[in-house]
Every structure is written in structure tokens, then in C-alpha cells.
Write a protein that holds these residues in place. Structure first.
Motif, PDB file in Angstrom:
ATOM      1  N   GLU B 227       3.851 -42.139 -40.913  1.00  0.00           N
ATOM      2  CA  GLU B 227       4.570 -41.417 -41.976  1.00  0.00           C
ATOM      3  C   GLU B 227       3.990 -41.772 -43.352  1.00  0.00           C
ATOM      4  O   GLU B 227       3.843 -40.908 -44.219  1.00  0.00           O
ATOM      5  N   ASN B 228       3.694 -43.056 -43.519  1.00  0.00           N
ATOM      6  CA  ASN B 228       3.150 -43.486 -44.812  1.00  0.00           C
ATOM      7  C   ASN B 228       1.793 -42.851 -45.083  1.00  0.00           C
ATOM      8  O   ASN B 228       1.524 -42.369 -46.187  1.00  0.00           O
ATOM      9  N   VAL B 229       0.946 -42.876 -44.061  1.00  0.00           N
ATOM     10  CA  VAL B 229      -0.399 -42.320 -44.228  1.00  0.00           C
ATOM     11  C   VAL B 229      -0.292 -40.840 -44.574  1.00  0.00           C
ATOM     12  O   VAL B 229      -0.954 -40.354 -45.505  1.00  0.00           O
ATOM     13  N   GLU B 230       0.595 -40.130 -43.868  1.00  0.00           N
ATOM     14  CA  GLU B 230       0.773 -38.703 -44.143  1.00  0.00           C
ATOM     15  C   GLU B 230       1.281 -38.486 -45.576  1.00  0.00           C
ATOM     16  O   GLU B 230       0.810 -37.610 -46.298  1.00  0.00           O
ATOM     17  N   GLY B 231       2.240 -39.322 -45.971  1.00  0.00           N
ATOM     18  CA  GLY B 231       2.825 -39.196 -47.311  1.00  0.00           C
ATOM     19  C   GLY B 231       1.795 -39.407 -48.404  1.00  0.00           C
ATOM     20  O   GLY B 231       1.710 -38.623 -49.354  1.00  0.00           O
ATOM     21  N   ILE B 232       1.001 -40.475 -48.273  1.00  0.00           N
ATOM     22  CA  ILE B 232       0.005 -40.759 -49.315  1.00  0.00           C
ATOM     23  C   ILE B 232      -1.084 -39.689 -49.306  1.00  0.00           C
ATOM     24  O   ILE B 232      -1.567 -39.266 -50.364  1.00  0.00           O
ATOM     25  N   ASN B 233      -1.446 -39.230 -48.119  1.00  0.00           N
ATOM     26  CA  ASN B 233      -2.446 -38.156 -48.058  1.00  0.00           C
ATOM     27  C   ASN B 233      -1.933 -36.887 -48.741  1.00  0.00           C
ATOM     28  O   ASN B 233      -2.702 -36.169 -49.381  1.00  0.00           O
ATOM     29  N   PHE B 234      -0.632 -36.633 -48.618  1.00  0.00           N
ATOM     30  CA  PHE B 234      -0.054 -35.482 -49.311  1.00  0.00           C
ATOM     31  C   PHE B 234      -0.221 -35.652 -50.829  1.00  0.00           C
ATOM     32  O   PHE B 234      -0.653 -34.736 -51.535  1.00  0.00           O
ATOM     33  N   ALA B 235       0.095 -36.865 -51.324  1.00  0.00           N
ATOM     34  CA  ALA B 235      -0.027 -37.125 -52.768  1.00  0.00           C
ATOM     35  C   ALA B 235      -1.478 -36.968 -53.214  1.00  0.00           C
ATOM     36  O   ALA B 235      -1.758 -36.357 -54.255  1.00  0.00           O
ATOM     37  N   LEU B 236      -2.406 -37.515 -52.408  1.00  0.00           N
ATOM     38  CA  LEU B 236      -3.826 -37.403 -52.765  1.00  0.00           C
ATOM     39  C   LEU B 236      -4.261 -35.937 -52.766  1.00  0.00           C
ATOM     40  O   LEU B 236      -5.062 -35.515 -53.619  1.00  0.00           O
ATOM     41  N   GLY B 237      -3.666 -35.165 -51.835  1.00  0.00           N
ATOM     42  CA  GLY B 237      -3.978 -33.739 -51.777  1.00  0.00           C
ATOM     43  C   GLY B 237      -3.564 -33.024 -53.059  1.00  0.00           C
ATOM     44  O   GLY B 237      -4.288 -32.167 -53.577  1.00  0.00           O
ATOM     45  N   LEU B 238      -2.393 -33.404 -53.593  1.00  0.00           N
ATOM     46  CA  LEU B 238      -1.929 -32.796 -54.849  1.00  0.00           C
ATOM     47  C   LEU B 238      -2.942 -33.044 -55.964  1.00  0.00           C
ATOM     48  O   LEU B 238      -3.215 -32.168 -56.786  1.00  0.00           O
ATOM     49  N   GLN B 399      -5.526 -46.635 -54.887  1.00  0.00           N
ATOM     50  CA  GLN B 399      -6.646 -46.469 -55.824  1.00  0.00           C
ATOM     51  C   GLN B 399      -7.973 -46.377 -55.078  1.00  0.00           C
ATOM     52  O   GLN B 399      -8.859 -45.609 -55.459  1.00  0.00           O
ATOM     53  N   ALA B 400      -8.087 -47.172 -53.991  1.00  0.00           N
ATOM     54  CA  ALA B 400      -9.310 -47.099 -53.190  1.00  0.00           C
ATOM     55  C   ALA B 400      -9.428 -45.711 -52.572  1.00  0.00           C
ATOM     56  O   ALA B 400     -10.518 -45.124 -52.537  1.00  0.00           O
ATOM     57  N   ALA B 401      -8.282 -45.162 -52.111  1.00  0.00           N
ATOM     58  CA  ALA B 401      -8.302 -43.823 -51.514  1.00  0.00           C
ATOM     59  C   ALA B 401      -8.728 -42.780 -52.548  1.00  0.00           C
ATOM     60  O   ALA B 401      -9.399 -41.803 -52.224  1.00  0.00           O
ATOM     61  N   LEU B 402      -8.359 -43.007 -53.806  1.00  0.00           N
ATOM     62  CA  LEU B 402      -8.772 -42.089 -54.873  1.00  0.00           C
ATOM     63  C   LEU B 402     -10.289 -42.044 -55.009  1.00  0.00           C
ATOM     64  O   LEU B 402     -10.860 -41.032 -55.402  1.00  0.00           O
ATOM     65  N   THR B 403     -10.936 -43.198 -54.724  1.00  0.00           N
ATOM     66  CA  THR B 403     -12.393 -43.234 -54.868  1.00  0.00           C
ATOM     67  C   THR B 403     -13.074 -42.878 -53.547  1.00  0.00           C
ATOM     68  O   THR B 403     -14.258 -43.122 -53.385  1.00  0.00           O
ATOM     69  N   GLY B 404     -12.312 -42.380 -52.584  1.00  0.00           N
ATOM     70  CA  GLY B 404     -12.932 -41.864 -51.368  1.00  0.00           C
ATOM     71  C   GLY B 404     -12.693 -42.693 -50.116  1.00  0.00           C
ATOM     72  O   GLY B 404     -13.095 -42.288 -49.025  1.00  0.00           O
ATOM     73  N   ALA B 405     -12.042 -43.858 -50.242  1.00  0.00           N
ATOM     74  CA  ALA B 405     -11.805 -44.664 -49.045  1.00  0.00           C
ATOM     75  C   ALA B 405     -10.741 -44.006 -48.160  1.00  0.00           C
ATOM     76  O   ALA B 405      -9.973 -43.165 -48.627  1.00  0.00           O
ATOM     77  N   ASP B 406     -10.693 -44.424 -46.897  1.00  0.00           N
ATOM     78  CA  ASP B 406      -9.738 -43.852 -45.956  1.00  0.00           C
ATOM     79  C   ASP B 406      -8.419 -44.616 -46.071  1.00  0.00           C
ATOM     80  O   ASP B 406      -8.391 -45.837 -45.887  1.00  0.00           O
TER      81      ASP B 406
END
Lengths: 295, 420
Positions: B227-238, B399-406
Motif C-alpha cells: 500500500e505504501n509503495v502504491e501510495g508514494i508512486n501515486f504521489a510521484l506520478g502527480l 527524495q531518492a525516488a525523485l532522482t530516479g531510484a526505485d
């Protein structure tokens, strides 16, 4: 009663005593404490426990961000000190010429250096802001760009901005150091060189550079220490974000200590930083002393 | 003559010294108090003239003879350093106002609240607040105030575009796209703050809104749940779709609030003080609040932020019972509606005690709606010892995900570090 000769021997030490005491209390003592702390267990709430050997150092170098931060620190020091030394030298050469308004120009040159770093960094933050930054409004109003540009679109660019601000505030210091060196060069040297047919470049490399080398060495070594230890620019502009990609060692160890509350590794990092700077200062001292001996 | 005068002066000084020492020894107790600076008024209220011409310290000392307050108002930026330094030097304050408490409690530095808090006052705190400061069935701190987060939106803007305020993630994307289409990029539809200061709040908004969160149902760390991964991915998608402010790693909530106040942002999740903030900035925005959007079929929950008051042990105090009593008197005085209502409303916060509600609602009816929100909101798991690590860990992962990390890998690593 002491003879004048005897008094002469101990007198300098008496005069030095206040500064020695101050340095001992405010510099040496804290350094020793940090060394001791780096070998002690420190709890999250700051309670100091017993001796744990090199554990803090092991933890510090195995931190995931350690490599990035050390590399950033290297580029930060190299670019800021290197480029500002080059620019400062050129500006000093220009300011050593006689021209109208030279005094005012020199006074203006002091501003970036004399303003507090936090203010400098905040002002630059506003200048490059995407939404209502002055750089975008000026360029838009002049018709140079049609749409506002995001000047901070990636962390690499943000780091370059931080280095840029670092250079901007460091150049004046180099320029003034070199300028003082330039002013001490006897004009007759240049006259003689001109008579012998020397051009601009050969005068620069054979007279100017050798003569200002002591000032350049001083400014470079001091700058390495200042820039390495500089905290406000990076902290104000990015706080090391994203994910420590723009952190230097000093901002990182602050975040480690006071945000993540991992004081042990943070203390170890600060000792590592101190040793690196000691090595730099040591190389400087050796070079300068060698020069003095040669002379 | 001169000699006699000098002698007289010296004797007077000695006498003054002796009497002051005597006065000091005469059962007087001094409490070291550290208060965090919530805003420009904090200092005035505690030490200046902000409390109807007087201040907290003077009024307290006048009403409680024999107890002196050595009170410092410290900025949030410095308070952790200040407290840590004092603890390291064996000079912890008697009373501390701060957000965190778990480290201090786990290391045996705090006194249980029941040792010093009068029973009637203890009963007055909202129970769901008290529950946030419990470790091993012991209450270690009491709440001093709270704030709650909700979605604020620019009513005029949404009306002009012709959309309703979104309640689900899918609606949020549709509304954002409509705003982009209408304003052509002049307005950011949505605000996201993933900065080092408050990235954990974003983590809460998008994971709680997807049935996830920092911990699982048993209260164990579960930062890497699906659920967390999906949630953060949604935010990153925005962010990737251009629905948000462009630099979420460095644009703090205050930057977002500024954009909202300037009419450059249509929707932002912010605390209940936003209207005051916007007014102070000279903004004139027709705003309203709504629940934080959640994923389809999930319930969103507001994020409550609460600060605390706690008392440190002091084994060197000659009379422990008397010290505890003095701390109790301090709390009684602080939470007395006559003083407390002024304090809470001054900085626009929400109260932590029942006795203040009536007076607060009377002074500002909008409080009532917020008190309802407060009753349903979730809090950060600040009672868990690893909270500092988790807080910085989720920010670093975002922040790491913002720079492209998984994000999955980042959260897996954090979870592994937490459960060993």
C-alpha cells in the motif's frame, strides 16, 4: 630581581599567555572532547556512554550516503577554491590598473564577501526561484525568454548553483589577497622587463605570478579551510536534498547528528574532516617553511 | 571619612549576600523550563508583555510564591541541540516543551506523568492525545497543543474551472488536469512537500490514504508495505505529470502556502492555521477545507501533529516530592483556561484539554469543525524508539525516488534496517 636579559626571555610568553589560554579553552579543549566522543557510545538523547573503539568510524564510512557526500565535498572545495582563485586573480590584475572609479569598484567588490552567507544564499534562492524569482522576471521583461525557466530542475544543477554562490562570495577575498601582493611589486621591475622586450604574458608569468605566489598560497589554503567548513550556503539552499545528493560533509554531519540523531558517526565524521584539513594545513606549512628556508 | 564609608559599603554588601543566600535557602525552588518558539508571540507571552500587559513567568511567580521559573523560549531550529547539550552536561531542564519524547523516555531520563501531574488535570486531556505518549503502559508526556491537517482549496479557482473538490485519487488527477488545461500551467493544481523538514507528512498523506502507513495493525514497522509503495508512486506520478510544484525536494510547506496565498496553487494540504497565514501574507483567497483525498474505496484520514510537555528526572534535587509538586503547579497554571485559551488561540493552534474547548469555540466558531477533525485524525508513531530514523528514512526514500531510484527498493532497505 631578574636581569633585563632574563626578563626578555620570558616576556613574550607572558604577552602570549592570554591568547594561548583562549585558544586552549575554546579550540584545543573542544577538539580533544570531540576526539574522545568519537570513540564513545552516544545515545540518541545525547547521553555519553563508554569507550567503543572505532565503531563510530566504521558506522560513518559505511553510511549509504558517505561516498556521495565525500565526492560532493571534493567537487565543492575544488570548484569553489579553484575557480574563485582564478577569477580573483584576474579581477585583482584589473583592479591594479589605474582607472576612474577604481576606489568605488574596490568597495563594491567587498560586498559579496562582507555580507553574511545565510543572507547571500537566501537572496540567491529568491533570484533563481522558478515561481517569482527575479532572474526569470528580468529575463521575461527584457523579452530574452518567452516562458519562465526552472533554474533548479535537477539536483546536479542545484549543486552547480551552490558552487556558483560559493564562488561569488569567495572571489573578493582572493582578489584582495592578490591585490595586496600586486601592490608590493616594485614598478621598476616591469619597467626593466619592458626595456628588455618582455610582453604581457612573459611579465605575468615571470614577474607577477612569482611575486604574488605567497599571497596566493595564503588565500588558497585559508579558502580550502573556509570552503570545506562552509555550512550556510548548502544548508540554506537545499539542506542537502534530494537524498543527500547536494550535501557536503559539514551539512551532512549536522543532519546526521541533529535530524537523524546519530551522534556517534557524526562525531567520527567531524574528526575525519578535521584530519583532512590538518593534512591540507600541514602541506601548506611545510611548503611555506621550505620557501622561507630557501630565501 | 572615606574609610568609614568604604567599610560601611563592604559590610552592606556582605549583609546583602548573606541575606540573599538565606532567602535562597528558604525553601525556594527554581524550575528550569524550555519552551519552543511557535511564532512571534511566544516570547512575548512567556517573557514579555503579551499576556494582558504582563507575562506567564511573572504571573506564575506572583501566584505561586516559593517557585521561581528560569524559562527560556528556544527556536525549533535550536531546541534539539540545546536539549542534547544540556543532557550531555547533566543539566537537563526540569520541564521541556518539544515534539519528541521516546528517546528521553527509553533512556530513563523522564519522570512518569503520574508522578507530578494532578489527577484532575490528567483527566482533562483528550484521551486519544495521551495515548500518543505511552510506552510500556506508562504515560511519559502530556500534550501542550495540536494542529490538524486538511485539504485547503481555492474556491473561486475550482468554480472557474468548473470542477468539484476531489475526494479520491482518480478525481484528484482529473481535477488537476482540468486546472492545467484551463490555466495553461500558470497555476499548480496540487502542492507536494518532500523536503527534509516535512517529507514524512507527505508519506503519511499518501500511505494512510491507501490503507498503509508507518506501522501495521499490530504497531510494528511496516514502511515497505505494498500500500505504501502504491501510495508514494501515486504521489510521484502527480509530480511527473506536472500537476504539482516543480521542486518538491526543496520547496517547503511554507513555499507551498505562499503559492496558495498568491493564487498560484489551487489545492494544498496544510494545518488549520493556513487562513491566518494567508491573511498575514496579505493574500485574499476564498478558501475552504475538505478531507484529504484517498484511493478509491479507502478512507482518508487527517494528520494530527501534537507537541508535548515532559519533566526530566533530577536526582540531585533535595526534595523530590516538593519538586514534583512544583512541576504540577506549573502544569495546573499553564492549562488553567484563563491562561491556556489565550496561549492556544494566540498562535492559532488546537487545544489539548477539554476545559479549553468551550471558551475557544465561543471566541472562534471555526474551531468546532477543527475539533471534529482532530477527533478522527491519526498521529505519527512518535512513541516508537526508531521514529527519528523512520522519519528521516522515508524522506530520504522519497527524495531518492525523485532522482530516479526505485521506491520499493528504498523502502525495503529502510524496513530491513529497522527490523534488523
Amino acid at each position: 630581581m631578574n636581569s633585563p636579559l632574563n626578563r626578555h626571555k620570558w616576556e613574550p610568553y607572558v604577552w602570549l599567555l592570554p591568547s594561548i589560554l583562549l585558544i586552549a579553552v575554546f579550540v584545543v579543549f573542544p577538539i580533544l572532547i570531540v576526539f574522545k566522543l568519537s570513540f564513545s557510545e552516544i545515545s540518541k538523547a545525547g547521553v555519553i556512554g563508554g569507550y567503543i573503539g572505532f565503531q563510530n568510524y566504521k558506522d560513518a564510512v559505511s553510511l549509504p550516503a558517505f561516498k556521495t557526500v565525500m565526492l560532493n565535498t571534493f567537487w565543492w572545495v575544488l570548484s569553489v577554491v579553484g575557480i574563485s582563485t582564478l577569477l580573483g586573480f584576474i579581477i585583482a590584475l584589473v583592479f591594479n590598473q589605474k582607472f576612474h572609479g577604481r576606489k568605488i569598484a574596490r568597495a563594491i567588490l567587498v560586498f559579496p564577501w562582507a555580507t553574511s552567507l545565510v543572507i547571500q544564499a537566501s537572496v540567491w534562492n529568491y533570484i533563481i526561484k522558478y515561481e517569482y524569482g527575479s532572474l526569470n522576471s528580468v529575463l521575461l521583461n527584457l523579452g530574452i525568454i518567452k516562458q519562465a525557466i526552472n533554474w533548479r530542475s535537477s539536483y546536479q544543477i542545484e549543486f552547480i548553483w551552490e558552487c556558483g554562490v560559493g564562488i561569488f562570495v569567495t572571489v573578493p577575498f582572493v582578489a584582495f589577497c592578490v591585490l595586496s601582493g600586486l601592490q608590493s611589486i616594485d614598478g621598476s621591475l616591469y619597467e626593466a622587463a619592458t626595456v628588455d622586450g618582455a610582453g604581457f604574458w612573459s611579465k605575468l608569468f615571470r614577474i607577477t605570478l612569482p611575486m604574488v605566489r605567497p599571497s596566493l598560497t595564503v588565500s588558497t589554503v585559508l579558502n580550502i579551510i573556509y570552503v570545506f567548513n562552509s555550512f550556510p550556503i548548502v544548508y540554506t539552499m537545499t539542506k542537502g536534498a534530494p537524498a543527500n545528493k547536494t550535501d557536503t560533509m559539514i551539512t551532512y554531519l549536522y543532519m546526521l547528528s541533529f535530524y537523524e540523531r546519530r551522534k556517534g558517526p557524526a562525531t567520527a565524521l567531524s574528526v575525519i574532516g578535521f584530519l583532512i584539513l590538518c593534512a591540507c594545513a600541514g602541506i601548506y606549512m611545510v611548503t611555506v617553511m621550505r620557501k622561507e628556508e630557501e630565501q | 571619612m572615606k574609610k568609614t564609608l568604604a567599610l560601611l559599603l563592604a559590610l552592606t554588601m556582605v549583609f546583602a549576600l548573606v541575606t540573599s543566600q538565606a532567602a535562597f535557602a528558604d525553601d525556594e525552588i527554581t524550575l528550569d523550563v524550555i519552551i519552543c518558539q511557535y511564532g512571534p508571540n511566544t516570547n512575548e507571552w512567556f517573557l514579555g508583555k503579551g499576556m494582558n500587559g504582563t507575562n506567564f513567568v511573572d504571573k506564575f511567580e506572583a501566584e505561586n510564591p516559593g517557585i521561581k521559573l528560569n524559562l527560556d523560549v528556544v527556536s525549533w531550529n535550536d531546541v534539539y541541540t540545546e536539549v542534547d547539550t544540556r543532557i550531555a552536561n547533566n543539566n537537563a531542564p526540569d520541564i521541556l516543551n518539544i515534539d519528541v519524547f521516546a528517546n528521553y523516555a527509553n533512556e530513563g531520563l523522564l519522570m512518569p506523568v503520574k508522578d507530578y501531574c494532578p489527577d484532575d488535570l490528567f483527566e482533562d486531556f483528550f484521551p486519544q492525545f495521551i495515548a500518543q505518549s505511552v510506552i510500556d503502559d506508562t504515560v511519559w508526556a502530556v500534550p501542550d497543543l495540536a494542529s490538524a491537517r486538511a485539504l485547503f482549496y481555492n474556491v473561486d479557482m475550482l468554480e472557474e474551472v468548473g470542477v468539484e473538490v476531489p475526494t479520491t485519487w482518480a478525481e484528484l488527477e482529473d481535477v488537476s488536469q482540468a486546472i492545467i488545461d484551463y490555466y495553461g500551467g500558470e497555476v499548480y493544481p496540487w502542492g507536494i512537500d518532500l523536503t527534509t523538514d516535512e517529507g514524512q507528512a507527505a508519506f503519511a498523506y499518501y500511505t494512510w490514504g491507501n490503507g498503509g502507513g508507518f506501522v501495521d495493525a499490530d504497531g510494528n514497522w511496516a514502511v515497505n508495505s505494498a500500500e505504501n509503495v502504491e501510495g508514494i508512486n501515486f504521489a510521484l506520478g502527480l509530480i511527473q505529470k506536472g500537476y504539482t510544484n516543480p521542486n518538491p525536494a526543496t520547496q517547503t510547506r511554507y513555499d507551498l502556502q505562499d503559492m496558495f496565498a498568491a493564487g498560484k496553487m489551487a489545492m494544498v494540504i496544510a494545518p488549520n492555521q493556513l487562513p491566518t497565514y494567508v491573511a498575514d501574507k496579505g493574500g485574499n483567497i476564498n478558501m475552504a477545507t475538505a478531507g484529504i483525498p484517498a484511493n478509491e474505496g479507502k478512507t482518508g484520514s487527517s494528520v494530527g501533529v501534537m507537541d508535548r510537555v515532559m519533566a526530566f528526572k533530577d536526582d540531585s534535587a533535595p526534595d523530590q516530592a516538593k519538586r514534583n509538586e512544583a512541576i504540577g503547579k506549573f502544569l495546573k497554571f499553564f492549562y488553567d483556561p484563563e491562561n491556556y485559551v489565550g496561549w492556544v488561540s494566540m498562535e492559532g493552534f488546537l487545544p489539548a484539554v477539554n476545559s479549553a474547548v468551550e471558551a475557544l469555540v465561543a471566541s472562534d466558531p471555526s474551531f468546532e469543525a477543527w475539533l471534529d477533525v482532530l477527533g478522527t485524525c491519526q498521529f505519527y508513531p512518535a512513541a516508537k524508539a526508531e521514529w527519528d530514523q523512520v522519519k528521516q528514512g522515508v524522506i530520504a526514500a522519497e527524495q531518492a525516488a525523485l532522482t530516479g531510484a526505485d521506491i520499493q527498493t528504498e523502502l525495503d532497505n529502510l524496513q530491513a534496517a529497522l527490523v534488523g
